[in-house]
Enzyme design. Sequence first.
Site, PDB file in Angstrom:
ATOM      1  N   SER A  38       0.856  -1.194   0.000  1.00 29.32           N
ATOM      2  CA  SER A  38       0.000   0.000   0.000  1.00 29.32           C
ATOM      3  C   SER A  38       0.889   1.241   0.000  1.00 29.32           C
ATOM      4  O   SER A  38       2.105   1.156   0.207  1.00 29.32           O
ATOM      5  CB  SER A  38      -0.879  -0.006   1.253  1.00 29.32           C
ATOM      6  OG  SER A  38      -0.055   0.169   2.403  1.00 29.32           O
TER       7      SER A  38
ATOM      8  N   ASP B 299      -1.282  -1.706  -3.900  1.00 30.21           N
ATOM      9  CA  ASP B 299      -2.626  -1.802  -3.321  1.00 30.21           C
ATOM     10  C   ASP B 299      -3.187  -0.385  -3.118  1.00 30.21           C
ATOM     11  O   ASP B 299      -2.541   0.468  -2.502  1.00 30.21           O
ATOM     12  CB  ASP B 299      -2.514  -2.528  -1.961  1.00 30.21           C
ATOM     13  CG  ASP B 299      -3.868  -2.905  -1.381  1.00 30.21           C
ATOM     14  OD1 ASP B 299      -4.816  -3.091  -2.165  1.00 30.21           O
ATOM     15  OD2 ASP B 299      -3.958  -3.022  -0.141  1.00 30.21           O
ATOM     16  N   HIS B 300      -4.363  -0.131  -3.647  1.00 27.12           N
ATOM     17  CA  HIS B 300      -5.046   1.162  -3.493  1.00 27.12           C
ATOM     18  C   HIS B 300      -4.204   2.366  -3.914  1.00 27.12           C
ATOM     19  O   HIS B 300      -4.078   3.344  -3.157  1.00 27.12           O
ATOM     20  CB  HIS B 300      -5.520   1.363  -2.039  1.00 27.12           C
ATOM     21  CG  HIS B 300      -6.602   0.424  -1.630  1.00 27.12           C
ATOM     22  ND1 HIS B 300      -7.914   0.562  -2.022  1.00 27.12           N
ATOM     23  CD2 HIS B 300      -6.566  -0.719  -0.891  1.00 27.12           C
ATOM     24  CE1 HIS B 300      -8.632  -0.433  -1.534  1.00 27.12           C
ATOM     25  NE2 HIS B 300      -7.837  -1.237  -0.852  1.00 27.12           N
TER      26      HIS B 300
ATOM     27  N   HIS C 100     -12.974  -3.055   4.881  1.00 29.20           N
ATOM     28  CA  HIS C 100     -11.610  -3.243   5.374  1.00 29.20           C
ATOM     29  C   HIS C 100     -11.616  -3.295   6.909  1.00 29.20           C
ATOM     30  O   HIS C 100     -12.511  -2.738   7.540  1.00 29.20           O
ATOM     31  CB  HIS C 100     -10.716  -2.087   4.916  1.00 29.20           C
ATOM     32  CG  HIS C 100     -10.450  -2.094   3.445  1.00 29.20           C
ATOM     33  ND1 HIS C 100     -11.084  -1.256   2.566  1.00 29.20           N
ATOM     34  CD2 HIS C 100      -9.624  -2.869   2.697  1.00 29.20           C
ATOM     35  CE1 HIS C 100     -10.652  -1.503   1.332  1.00 29.20           C
ATOM     36  NE2 HIS C 100      -9.764  -2.476   1.379  1.00 29.20           N
TER      37      HIS C 100
ATOM     38  N   LYS D 153     -16.248  -5.828  10.291  1.00 30.77           N
ATOM     39  CA  LYS D 153     -16.886  -5.786   8.971  1.00 30.77           C
ATOM     40  C   LYS D 153     -18.407  -5.841   9.028  1.00 30.77           C
ATOM     41  O   LYS D 153     -19.087  -5.351   8.145  1.00 30.77           O
ATOM     42  CB  LYS D 153     -16.379  -6.954   8.119  1.00 30.77           C
ATOM     43  CG  LYS D 153     -14.869  -6.928   7.899  1.00 30.77           C
ATOM     44  CD  LYS D 153     -14.468  -8.022   6.944  1.00 30.77           C
ATOM     45  CE  LYS D 153     -12.961  -8.204   6.910  1.00 30.77           C
ATOM     46  NZ  LYS D 153     -12.257  -7.006   6.476  1.00 30.77           N
TER      47      LYS D 153
ATOM     48  N   SER E 267     -10.565 -10.473   5.028  1.00 26.88           N
ATOM     49  CA  SER E 267     -10.105 -11.161   6.238  1.00 26.88           C
ATOM     50  C   SER E 267     -11.286 -11.802   6.949  1.00 26.88           C
ATOM     51  O   SER E 267     -12.404 -11.285   6.911  1.00 26.88           O
ATOM     52  CB  SER E 267      -9.380 -10.174   7.169  1.00 26.88           C
ATOM     53  OG  SER E 267      -8.060  -9.964   6.693  1.00 26.88           O
TER      54      SER E 267
ATOM     55  N   ASN F  53      -8.062 -10.178  -1.161  1.00 25.69           N
ATOM     56  CA  ASN F  53      -7.121  -9.340  -0.406  1.00 25.69           C
ATOM     57  C   ASN F  53      -7.192  -9.584   1.099  1.00 25.69           C
ATOM     58  O   ASN F  53      -8.271  -9.478   1.695  1.00 25.69           O
ATOM     59  CB  ASN F  53      -7.452  -7.871  -0.650  1.00 25.69           C
ATOM     60  CG  ASN F  53      -6.989  -7.385  -1.998  1.00 25.69           C
ATOM     61  OD1 ASN F  53      -6.706  -8.171  -2.882  1.00 25.69           O
ATOM     62  ND2 ASN F  53      -6.900  -6.079  -2.151  1.00 25.69           N
TER      63      ASN F  53
ATOM     64  N   ARG G 168      -2.237  -9.039  10.458  1.00 27.72           N
ATOM     65  CA  ARG G 168      -1.997  -8.118  11.579  1.00 27.72           C
ATOM     66  C   ARG G 168      -2.452  -8.751  12.890  1.00 27.72           C
ATOM     67  O   ARG G 168      -1.797  -8.625  13.920  1.00 27.72           O
ATOM     68  CB  ARG G 168      -2.773  -6.816  11.366  1.00 27.72           C
ATOM     69  CG  ARG G 168      -2.343  -6.045  10.144  1.00 27.72           C
ATOM     70  CD  ARG G 168      -3.198  -4.799   9.974  1.00 27.72           C
ATOM     71  NE  ARG G 168      -2.819  -4.082   8.755  1.00 27.72           N
ATOM     72  CZ  ARG G 168      -3.100  -2.832   8.513  1.00 27.72           C
ATOM     73  NH1 ARG G 168      -3.772  -2.121   9.378  1.00 27.72           N
ATOM     74  NH2 ARG G 168      -2.708  -2.255   7.384  1.00 27.72           N
TER      75      ARG G 168
ATOM     76  N   ARG H 244      13.603 -11.049  18.556  1.00 28.20           N
ATOM     77  CA  ARG H 244      13.471 -12.318  17.825  1.00 28.20           C
ATOM     78  C   ARG H 244      12.534 -13.272  18.547  1.00 28.20           C
ATOM     79  O   ARG H 244      11.932 -14.133  17.939  1.00 28.20           O
ATOM     80  CB  ARG H 244      14.860 -12.965  17.660  1.00 28.20           C
ATOM     81  CG  ARG H 244      15.787 -12.142  16.795  1.00 28.20           C
ATOM     82  CD  ARG H 244      17.196 -12.647  16.844  1.00 28.20           C
ATOM     83  NE  ARG H 244      17.762 -12.552  18.197  1.00 28.20           N
ATOM     84  CZ  ARG H 244      19.029 -12.785  18.507  1.00 28.20           C
ATOM     85  NH1 ARG H 244      19.877 -13.145  17.565  1.00 28.20           N
ATOM     86  NH2 ARG H 244      19.457 -12.676  19.749  1.00 28.20           N
TER      87      ARG H 244
HETATM   88  P1  13P Z   1      -8.789  -6.810   5.181  1.00 24.46           P
HETATM   89  O1  13P Z   1      -8.799  -5.571   6.005  1.00 24.46           O
HETATM   90  O2  13P Z   1     -10.079  -7.536   5.256  1.00 24.46           O
HETATM   91  O3  13P Z   1      -7.637  -7.693   5.443  1.00 24.46           O
HETATM   92  O4  13P Z   1      -8.664  -6.338   3.640  1.00 24.46           O
HETATM   93  C1  13P Z   1      -7.421  -5.959   3.097  1.00 24.46           C
HETATM   94  C2  13P Z   1      -7.527  -5.295   1.774  1.00 24.46           C
HETATM   95  O5  13P Z   1      -8.563  -5.267   1.131  1.00 24.46           O
HETATM   96  C3  13P Z   1      -6.306  -4.689   1.246  1.00 24.46           C
HETATM   97  O6  13P Z   1      -6.526  -4.018   0.044  1.00 24.46           O
HETATM   98  O1  G3H Z   2      -6.795  -1.907   2.096  1.00 24.64           O
HETATM   99  C1  G3H Z   2      -5.955  -1.498   2.893  1.00 24.64           C
HETATM  100  C2  G3H Z   2      -4.880  -2.368   3.405  1.00 24.64           C
HETATM  101  O2  G3H Z   2      -5.305  -3.058   4.531  1.00 24.64           O
HETATM  102  C3  G3H Z   2      -3.623  -1.579   3.612  1.00 24.64           C
HETATM  103  O3  G3H Z   2      -3.712  -0.791   4.729  1.00 24.64           O
HETATM  104  O4  G3H Z   2      -2.978   1.478   3.951  1.00 24.64           O
HETATM  105  O5  G3H Z   2      -2.830   0.805   6.378  1.00 24.64           O
HETATM  106  O6  G3H Z   2      -1.279  -0.181   4.681  1.00 24.64           O
HETATM  107  P1  G3H Z   2      -2.625   0.401   4.956  1.00 24.64           P
HETATM  108 ZN    ZN Z   3      -8.403  -3.030  -0.066  1.00 27.39          ZN
END
Ligand code: 13P
Ligand code: G3H
Ligand code: ZN
Length: 335
Positions: free
Chosen positions: A49, A82-83, A187, A191, A221, A262, A268, A289
Site C-alpha cells: 500500500s 494496493d489502493h 476493510h 466488517k 479477512s 485481499n 496483523r 526475535r
Molecule cells: P482486510 O482488512 O479484510 O484484510 O482487507 C485488506 C484489503 O482489502 C487490502 O486491500
Molecule cells: O486496504 C488497505 C490495506 O489493509 C492496507 O492498509 O494502507 O494501512 O497499509 P494500509
Molecule cells: Zn483493499
Amino acid sequence: MLMTTKPMFDLAYEGEFGIGAFNVNNMEITQGIIEACAAEKSPCILQISKGARSYANMRFLRKIIDACVEEYPDVPIAIHLDHGDTVDLVQTCIDDKFTSVMIDGSHHDYEQNVELSRKSVEVAHAAGVTVEAELGMLGGIEEDVVGLDAAEYEKNVEQFLTDPDEAKDFAQRTGIDSLAVAIGTSHGAFKFTTEAKLAFDRIEAIMKTCPGLPLVMHGSSSVPREFIDLINKYGGDMPNAMGVPEDQIAMAVRKYGVCKVNIDTDLRLALTAKIREVFATKPSEFDPRKYLGPGRDAIVKMVQRKLHMLNSAGKAAEVAAQWEKLGKPMPNSYK
Ligand code: 13P
Ligand code: G3H
Ligand code: ZN
C-alpha cells in the site's frame, strides 16, 4: 518467480481457485507469507500500500521481495500496488518494477473514476503491467469518506454495492485487467455488526454483464475468533470484531469469478496476538526475535490456512506453466 497477474487470473477464473493477495509491510510478514506459499506450492500476490511504501521505504521492501524470489524460485509471485490513488503513484510503481498495480478511484464520481482508471491503464499497459481498478464502495477505511460507521454502512450497503451495468461500461471504457467490486465487505476487523454475508446475487449479476472479467474481493479477512480472543485475553480491546466467514470466501473463488482475495487484517491479528501473548506470559523477554519469531510462525500458519480456503495450494506449477505459455511477458522495467 516474478510475473504479472495475467497467468494467475487466466487459470483462477475457470479453475475454481483464487489468488491470495497479502499486504506486506516488513520482513517478518513477508517471510511468513512466502514460507507458507512455498510449503503449500501456491502462487501469491505480494501487495504494497501507499502506507507500506512510506513506512518501510520501497527500497527495503524491494530487497525483501527480491530475496523471496531468489529463495523460492518455484513460487509464482506478482508484486502489486494496493489502493494507488494517482497516475503519478502508478507510474512510480511501474518504475519501481511492480508487475501489477491498482488504481482506486472509487471515491471519485463515476466519470472521474473512469478517467483516472483509463489513464492508469494507458501508462501501465504501455509498460507491460496489469491493472486493477475499483467500482462501488467498501466500508472500513473508505467509511471516513462517506462519513459512515460500520453499522450504518451495513444498513445502507445496497447503495454502495457495485452496479452491474456500470461495471460493464467501466470495464469497456478503461480496459482494466481486473475489477475490485463492492459485495458487502469492509476493510479492517469490524466488517459486520449483525449477519456476516456476501452479496452473491450481486457477484452473479456482475459476472453476467462482465463475462470473463476477473473480480477482486477487498476486505476479505475472516477475523478468526481465536486470534481476537488471544488479543483480548492479553490486554487487547477488540470487542465485536467480525470478518467474512471462510466458507463464503471459498464459495466466491470456487463457484464465482473472484480471482483475487485481499488479506491484510488477519496477518496483523496473527502477529499482534502472538506478540501480546509473549509480552504477557514472559514479561522479562526483551529480545525482538523472541516475540517477532512466534508472530512470524503464526503468519505462516494463517497463510497456509488461507491457501487451502482459496484452493490455490498445489497450483504453483500450473501457474508457472501458464506464464511460460504466455511467453513470460515481463514488464518493460525488467528489460
Ligand atoms: P482486510 O482488512 O479484510 O484484510 O482487507 C485488506 C484489503 O482489502 C487490502 O486491500
Ligand atoms: O486496504 C488497505 C490495506 O489493509 C492496507 O492498509 O494502507 O494501512 O497499509 P494500509
Ligand atoms: Zn483493499
